[in-house]
Motif scaffolding. Structure first.
Motif, short mmCIF file in Angstrom:
data_model
loop_
_atom_site.label_atom_id
_atom_site.label_comp_id
_atom_site.label_asym_id
_atom_site.label_seq_id
_atom_site.Cartn_x
_atom_site.Cartn_y
_atom_site.Cartn_z
N LYS A 166 1.32 3.96 -4.31
CA LYS A 166 1.37 4.02 -2.85
C LYS A 166 2.81 4.36 -2.46
O LYS A 166 3.74 3.64 -2.83
N THR A 167 3.00 5.42 -1.68
CA THR A 167 4.38 5.88 -1.45
C THR A 167 4.54 6.53 -0.08
O THR A 167 3.60 7.05 0.51
N TYR A 168 5.76 6.48 0.42
CA TYR A 168 6.18 7.25 1.59
C TYR A 168 7.08 8.39 1.15
O TYR A 168 7.43 9.27 1.91
N GLU A 179 3.70 15.29 8.70
CA GLU A 179 2.59 15.42 9.64
C GLU A 179 1.65 14.22 9.62
O GLU A 179 1.02 13.90 10.62
N HIS A 180 1.56 13.55 8.47
CA HIS A 180 0.51 12.54 8.32
C HIS A 180 1.00 11.11 8.21
O HIS A 180 0.17 10.19 8.19
N THR A 181 2.31 10.87 8.12
CA THR A 181 2.78 9.50 7.94
C THR A 181 3.88 9.12 8.92
O THR A 181 4.71 9.94 9.30
N GLU A 182 3.85 7.84 9.31
CA GLU A 182 4.94 7.20 10.03
C GLU A 182 5.70 6.34 9.01
O GLU A 182 5.19 6.08 7.90
N PRO A 183 6.91 5.87 9.36
CA PRO A 183 7.72 5.14 8.37
C PRO A 183 7.03 3.98 7.68
O PRO A 183 7.28 3.72 6.51
N GLY A 184 6.14 3.25 8.35
CA GLY A 184 5.48 2.12 7.72
C GLY A 184 4.22 2.47 6.95
O GLY A 184 3.62 1.60 6.31
N ARG A 232 6.38 -2.51 3.48
CA ARG A 232 7.24 -3.65 3.76
C ARG A 232 8.59 -3.44 3.07
O ARG A 232 8.62 -3.21 1.87
N PRO A 233 9.68 -3.50 3.85
CA PRO A 233 9.73 -3.56 5.31
C PRO A 233 9.31 -2.22 5.91
O PRO A 233 9.35 -1.18 5.24
N LEU A 234 8.91 -2.25 7.17
CA LEU A 234 8.45 -1.02 7.80
C LEU A 234 9.54 0.05 7.83
O LEU A 234 9.25 1.24 7.76
N ASP A 235 10.80 -0.38 7.92
CA ASP A 235 11.92 0.56 7.97
C ASP A 235 12.65 0.62 6.64
O ASP A 235 13.88 0.73 6.61
N LEU A 236 11.91 0.57 5.53
CA LEU A 236 12.52 0.62 4.20
C LEU A 236 13.41 1.84 4.05
O LEU A 236 14.52 1.76 3.52
N VAL A 278 -3.95 8.25 3.49
CA VAL A 278 -2.98 7.40 4.17
C VAL A 278 -3.50 5.97 4.33
O VAL A 278 -4.64 5.76 4.75
N ILE A 279 -2.65 5.00 3.97
CA ILE A 279 -2.87 3.59 4.25
C ILE A 279 -1.85 3.22 5.33
O ILE A 279 -0.68 3.02 5.03
N PRO A 280 -2.25 3.16 6.60
CA PRO A 280 -1.27 3.00 7.68
C PRO A 280 -0.67 1.60 7.75
O PRO A 280 -1.36 0.60 7.54
N GLY A 281 0.64 1.55 8.04
CA GLY A 281 1.33 0.31 8.36
C GLY A 281 1.42 -0.71 7.25
O GLY A 281 1.72 -1.88 7.50
N ILE A 282 1.22 -0.29 5.99
CA ILE A 282 1.20 -1.26 4.90
C ILE A 282 2.58 -1.47 4.28
O ILE A 282 2.80 -2.41 3.52
#
Length: 254
Positions: free
Chosen positions: A136-138, A218-223, A196-200, A190-194
């Motif tokens: 699972k990655t950003y 296009e598909h992800t927010e920071p969290g 930690r921390p949201l602002d890693l 996408v697994i939204p909002g998972i």
């Protein structure tokens, strides 16, 4: 730092030695601290200390721990951890919990040597090569994982072109096992909002591939996190990955 195994080839260009450590549950507290302290210095663009405060389990619950140590600075600069996960289908699934390489050590051999040491240790312990490798990655590490998917028996998810949906059902099964109860978009991965921390991540991480960067933007927010997985159902596929990493071949499924 005590270790129970060493990679065959340290990264001589930067003097990084790759070490395999005991499982996370057996790591001394001082070793944990040294790992975190080193990564804080090696990766100033991430909130490393907050991450391990909130998710200490990503280290302590790992079945496999590999670190890269800069011997000149006597500092941990890379970390790879994984654990085995159970899937209802019975497929063997290896969950990559952390894959970090310090800023100054990327684009070298630290990434490859870490994975090589990881799989060499796993196989030496008598475990089978996993049919599913999930992360699972950003961070667009998706691109690095896709380098292992050139063999015709290996599938990569998500397919950023949107043309191959053959792994969607498997991805949903893996997401339910790795993030139980969390919402999951199987089309985008996408697994939204998972997170930690949201602002890693202080800044959005980038790869060298514009299409990969565009997909994550296009598909992800920071969290959010994207579930990336390799499906390796055959021994030929497993051998292709081990060969690419320089790991000695033997029956990976026995």
């Amino acid at each position: 730092m005590a270790d129970n195994g060493r990679a065959a080839r340290p990264d001589g260009r930067r003097g990084v030695e790759i070490l395999t450590l005991p499982p996370g549950r057996d790591l001394p507290t001082e070793t944990e601290k040294r790992i975190v302290d080193g990564l804080v210095l090696a990766m100033p663009g991430l909130r490393i200390r907050q991450l391990f405060t909130l998710r200490r389990d990503m280290l302590t619950k790992a079945d496999h721990v590999v670190v890269g140590v800069d011997r000149e600075r006597d500092r941990v600069v890379a970390l790879l951890t994984s654990r085995w996960a159970e899937l209802p289908s019975g497929r063997t699934c290896l969950h990559i919990m952390i894959q970090f390489v310090g800023d100054a050590y990327r684009n070298g051999v630290v990434f490859k040597e870490s994975w090589a040491a990881h799989f060499a240790r796993l196989l030496a312990e008598g475990r089978p090569f996993p049919e599913v490798i999930a992360l699972k990655t950003y961070n667009p590490v998706h691109r690095a994982m896709s380098a292992f998917s050139g063999h015709p028996d290996i599938s990569m998810y998500p397919d950023l072109t949107g043309k191959d949906d053959s792994q969607v059902a498997l991805a949903a099964e893996v997401a339910a096992a790795l993030a139980p109860g969390a919402p999951f978009d199987p089309v985008r991965g996408v697994i939204p909002g998972i997170g930690r921390p949201l602002d890693l991540y202080l800044e959005r991480p980038l790869s060298h591939v514009p299409d990969t960067n565009r997909y994550f933007a296009e598909h992800t927010e920071p969290g959010d996190r994207v579930l990336c997985l390799l499906h390796v159902p055959t021994e030929a596929g497993a051998h292709s990955i081990l060969t690419a990493l320089g790991v000695p071949l033997f029956s990976a499924r026995c």
